[in-house]
Scaffold this motif. Structure first.
Motif, PDB file in Angstrom:
ATOM      1  N   GLU A  24      63.839   3.742  56.524  1.00 28.91           N
ATOM      2  CA  GLU A  24      63.871   3.135  55.033  1.00 28.91           C
ATOM      3  C   GLU A  24      62.498   3.107  54.534  1.00 28.91           C
ATOM      4  O   GLU A  24      62.063   3.650  53.207  1.00 28.91           O
ATOM      5  N   ASP A  25      61.474   2.565  55.359  1.00 28.73           N
ATOM      6  CA  ASP A  25      60.130   2.686  54.731  1.00 28.73           C
ATOM      7  C   ASP A  25      59.353   4.155  54.775  1.00 28.73           C
ATOM      8  O   ASP A  25      58.742   4.221  53.859  1.00 28.73           O
ATOM      9  N   THR A  27      61.369   6.800  53.956  1.00 29.21           N
ATOM     10  CA  THR A  27      61.925   7.361  52.750  1.00 29.21           C
ATOM     11  C   THR A  27      61.261   7.159  51.705  1.00 29.21           C
ATOM     12  O   THR A  27      61.297   7.655  50.566  1.00 29.21           O
TER      13      THR A  27
END
Length: 154
Positions: A24-25, A27
């Motif tokens: 997530e980070d 991305t």
């Protein structure tokens, strides 16, 4: 009270200095160089994508590329360090021959090869039918240890 303040300050600094290398980070931080290429992967492949939780250097750029049955994520720093993590999906157990083998924290046995410019670490995860490969480019001293450290973060 002073101890509480010192402990809080220490924890704050430790939290600030750690790198956020989760999917997530990455991305969010690298939408073009990381997120866009890995969009080609299936959900199962994304779940098994080799993403280390930490690096032995300060990461300043992340990029990725995908092929028919593999994904590659490259981590670089401004100081010349570089790590390439390759995930080979459904390869069967076809590993390169390595004279040096080390046990990883996951229980897997990894082959380690010291090359002229980098160290190559490779191991097979049988339950997922995946081969993970790490190439670490950095200063000669402790190069093999740092490569194994990255492998242990997967």
């Amino acid at each position: 009270m002073k101890r509480l303040f010192m402990l809080t300050a220490f924890l704050f600094l430790a939290a600030c200095s750690s790198q956020n290398l989760s999917y997530e980070d990455l991305t969010a931080a690298y939408p073009d160089t990381f997120a866009e290429p890995v969009q080609e992967l299936s959900e199962e492949q994304l779940g098994n994508l080799g993403l280390p939780s930490d690096m032995p250097f300060e990461v300043t750029q992340v990029s990725s590329s995908t092929g028919e049955s593999e994904a590659e994520v490259t981590y670089t720093s401004d100081s010349g360090h570089k790590a390439i993590v390759t995930t080979l999906y459904s390869p069967g157990n076809i590993l390169q021959d390595s004279e040096l083998q080390v046990p990883l924290d996951s229980g897997a046995l990894a082959g380690v090869q010291e090359k002229d410019t980098h160290v190559f670490v490779e191991w097979y995860e049988g339950e997922e039918d995946i081969i993970y490969q790490v190439e670490y480019y950095g200063p000669d001293e402790e190069r093999a240890e740092k490569a194994v450290e990255i492998a242990n973060q997967l």
